[in-house]
Design a protein around this motif. Structure first.
Motif, short mmCIF file in Angstrom:
data_model
loop_
_atom_site.label_atom_id
_atom_site.label_comp_id
_atom_site.label_asym_id
_atom_site.label_seq_id
_atom_site.Cartn_x
_atom_site.Cartn_y
_atom_site.Cartn_z
N SER A 134 -20.24 9.30 31.41
CA SER A 134 -20.04 10.44 30.51
C SER A 134 -18.58 10.62 30.15
CB SER A 134 -20.55 11.73 31.17
OG SER A 134 -21.93 11.66 31.45
N LEU A 135 -17.68 10.31 31.10
CA LEU A 135 -16.26 10.54 30.89
C LEU A 135 -15.63 9.54 29.92
CD1 LEU A 135 -15.20 11.32 34.56
CD2 LEU A 135 -15.44 12.96 32.68
N ILE A 136 -16.06 8.29 29.98
CA ILE A 136 -15.43 7.26 29.14
C ILE A 136 -15.60 7.56 27.65
CG2 ILE A 136 -15.53 4.81 28.49
CD1 ILE A 136 -16.08 4.18 31.44
N PRO A 137 -16.79 7.92 27.16
CA PRO A 137 -16.89 8.29 25.75
C PRO A 137 -16.05 9.51 25.39
CG PRO A 137 -19.07 7.85 26.67
CD PRO A 137 -18.11 7.90 27.82
N ARG A 138 -15.90 10.44 26.32
CA ARG A 138 -15.14 11.65 26.03
C ARG A 138 -13.64 11.37 25.88
NH1 ARG A 138 -16.63 16.79 29.58
NH2 ARG A 138 -15.33 17.70 27.94
N VAL A 139 -13.10 10.45 26.67
CA VAL A 139 -11.69 10.13 26.51
C VAL A 139 -11.46 9.28 25.26
CG1 VAL A 139 -11.54 7.97 27.84
CG2 VAL A 139 -9.61 9.56 27.83
N LYS A 140 -12.44 8.46 24.91
CA LYS A 140 -12.32 7.65 23.69
C LYS A 140 -12.33 8.53 22.44
CE LYS A 140 -14.22 3.24 25.32
NZ LYS A 140 -15.31 2.24 25.15
N SER A 141 -13.10 9.60 22.48
CA SER A 141 -13.19 10.49 21.33
C SER A 141 -12.03 11.48 21.25
CB SER A 141 -14.51 11.28 21.37
OG SER A 141 -14.50 12.21 22.44
N GLY A 142 -11.23 11.56 22.33
CA GLY A 142 -10.12 12.51 22.35
C GLY A 142 -10.50 13.85 22.92
N ASP A 143 -11.73 13.99 23.39
CA ASP A 143 -12.17 15.25 23.99
C ASP A 143 -11.49 15.47 25.34
OD1 ASP A 143 -13.74 17.59 24.18
OD2 ASP A 143 -15.17 16.55 25.46
N LEU A 144 -11.12 14.38 26.03
CA LEU A 144 -10.35 14.43 27.26
C LEU A 144 -9.07 13.62 27.10
CD1 LEU A 144 -13.15 13.90 29.97
CD2 LEU A 144 -12.10 16.06 29.24
N ASP A 145 -8.04 13.96 27.87
CA ASP A 145 -6.76 13.27 27.78
C ASP A 145 -6.66 12.09 28.75
OD1 ASP A 145 -5.65 15.18 25.89
OD2 ASP A 145 -5.53 16.57 27.58
N LEU A 146 -7.10 12.31 29.98
CA LEU A 146 -7.03 11.29 31.02
C LEU A 146 -8.33 11.29 31.81
CD1 LEU A 146 -3.50 11.81 32.66
CD2 LEU A 146 -4.23 9.80 31.38
N VAL A 147 -8.78 10.11 32.23
CA VAL A 147 -9.94 10.03 33.13
C VAL A 147 -9.69 8.96 34.17
CG1 VAL A 147 -11.62 10.88 31.44
CG2 VAL A 147 -11.18 8.42 31.60
N LEU A 148 -10.16 9.23 35.39
CA LEU A 148 -10.16 8.26 36.47
C LEU A 148 -11.61 7.86 36.68
CD1 LEU A 148 -8.44 6.95 38.78
CD2 LEU A 148 -9.11 8.90 40.20
N VAL A 149 -11.97 6.61 36.37
CA VAL A 149 -13.37 6.23 36.29
C VAL A 149 -13.64 4.84 36.86
CG1 VAL A 149 -13.85 7.63 34.25
CG2 VAL A 149 -13.00 5.30 33.96
N SER A 150 -14.92 4.55 37.05
CA SER A 150 -15.38 3.18 37.31
C SER A 150 -15.65 2.54 35.96
CB SER A 150 -16.66 3.18 38.14
OG SER A 150 -16.47 3.78 39.39
N ARG A 151 -15.05 1.40 35.71
CA ARG A 151 -15.19 0.77 34.39
C ARG A 151 -16.05 -0.49 34.48
NH1 ARG A 151 -9.26 -2.17 33.29
NH2 ARG A 151 -9.59 -3.89 34.75
N ASP A 152 -16.68 -0.83 33.36
CA ASP A 152 -17.46 -2.07 33.30
C ASP A 152 -16.89 -3.03 32.27
OD1 ASP A 152 -18.10 -0.73 31.00
OD2 ASP A 152 -20.26 -0.86 31.24
N ASN A 153 -15.74 -2.67 31.72
CA ASN A 153 -15.09 -3.51 30.70
C ASN A 153 -13.62 -3.66 31.08
OD1 ASN A 153 -13.82 -4.57 28.43
ND2 ASN A 153 -15.08 -3.42 26.99
N PRO A 154 -13.16 -4.89 31.33
CA PRO A 154 -11.77 -5.09 31.76
C PRO A 154 -10.73 -4.66 30.73
CG PRO A 154 -12.81 -7.19 31.24
CD PRO A 154 -13.89 -6.16 31.24
N ARG A 155 -11.17 -4.41 29.49
CA ARG A 155 -10.24 -3.96 28.46
C ARG A 155 -10.08 -2.44 28.46
NH1 ARG A 155 -12.05 -7.65 23.19
NH2 ARG A 155 -11.64 -9.70 24.14
N GLN A 156 -10.84 -1.76 29.28
CA GLN A 156 -10.77 -0.30 29.33
C GLN A 156 -9.69 0.16 30.30
OE1 GLN A 156 -14.77 0.74 30.46
NE2 GLN A 156 -15.45 1.01 28.36
N GLY A 157 -8.64 0.78 29.77
CA GLY A 157 -7.61 1.40 30.60
C GLY A 157 -6.84 0.44 31.47
#
Length: 289
Positions: A134-157
């Protein structure tokens, strides 16, 4: 015995090389040439009388002595920056919309915020605890500024560290003995769910999903009540639950890539700059895999 004092510039170059993975990548970060960065590292190694970095096939890697120094170096640079800000810095103001899953909040985010808050008390932080999906789409859209997340794409963050995943069960119920195995899972897009099902498939073990919950508390409740076993991040596994493994006929799980992502819309915010930099200094490569 007299020891040579460590210079801030040496430590800055050392941390920059670790973060960038190479001398060439670190050079623009510290505004020096590649040869100058190399010279600073050599001076640091001479002062400490040990080798700190090994040149790998793609990037520099830490020696055991380098790993020990890294934690100290980040703390010294952090304190140096705080000291400079106390005498020469402008007071930071603004708002930071920060997102983190429940399982990372207490273990990893709390220590960072404890260091941030006393020095930037005028910054307002809005914290959102949701699943990474849920957090990754929100930071991509600009709804959030920073997120600490588990990623599934090495190009993310920016990758911070790898978090182990573990099977957990309640000893008094021994649910892991049942066939098919009852499991509790997160939502369909969850990396933890994917990892659990992949592990069971590789083992050829039969299972049935008996509990769905998007919250960490829900997963733990399902295990504690004897409904199911679950897959949790190691940092969030309660000590009273049993960690399960091959002796329980459960296979290994893929670790999570924990990363920090920043929205494009926050690029002009000095407050976000400061917290983002602190997350990197505190967590990147300082948490054992």
């Amino acid at each position: 015995m007299t020891f040579q004092d460590l210079q801030i510039d040496w430590l800055k170059c050392f941390v920059a090389v670790v973060d960038a993975g190479s001398l060439s990548g670190a050079a623009p970060e510290v505004h020096r040439s590649q040869s100058a960065v190399s010279m600073q590292i050599k001076k640091l190694e001479a002062a400490l009388e040990c080798q700190l970095l090994l040149r790998g096939p793609r990037q520099h890697q830490l020696t055991p002595q380098g790993q020990i120094l890294l934690g100290y170096a980040r703390r010294m640079l952090d304190l140096h920056a705080e000291t400079q800000a106390a005498f020469h810095g402008e007071e930071l103001k603004g708002r930071i919309r920060l997102g983190v899953p429940d399982d990372y909040a207490a273990r990893y985010l709390t220590p960072v915020l404890k260091r941030f808050a006393p020095n930037f008390g005028a910054v307002e932080i809005e914290l959102y605890c949701e699943q990474s999906t849920s957090l990754i789409p929100r930071v991509k859209s600009g709804d959030l500024d920073l997120v600490l997340v588990s990623r599934d794409n090495p190009r993310q963050g920016t990758l911070l560290f790898h978090e182990p995943m573990v099977w957990v069960g309640e000893a008094q119920f021994q649910v892991w003995r049942r066939d098919p195995l009852p499991i509790a899972v997160y939502e369909d897009a969850s990396l933890a769910k994917r990892s659990a099902l992949r592990s069971l498939a590789l083992q050829g073990r039969r299972y049935k999903v008996v509990y769905n919950s998007s919250s960490l508390a829900g997963q733990i409740a399902a295990v504690e009540s004897g409904l199911a076993v679950a897959v949790l991040t190691q940092c969030s596994a309660p000590p009273h639950l049993e960690i399960l493994g091959s002796e329980h006929h459960l296979g290994p799980l893929d670790p999570m890539e924990v990363a920090v992502l920043r929205s494009r819309a926050s690029r002009g915010s000095k407050a976000v700059d400061s917290l983002h930099a602190l997350l990197l200094r505190t967590l990147r490569l300082s948490v054992p895999a």
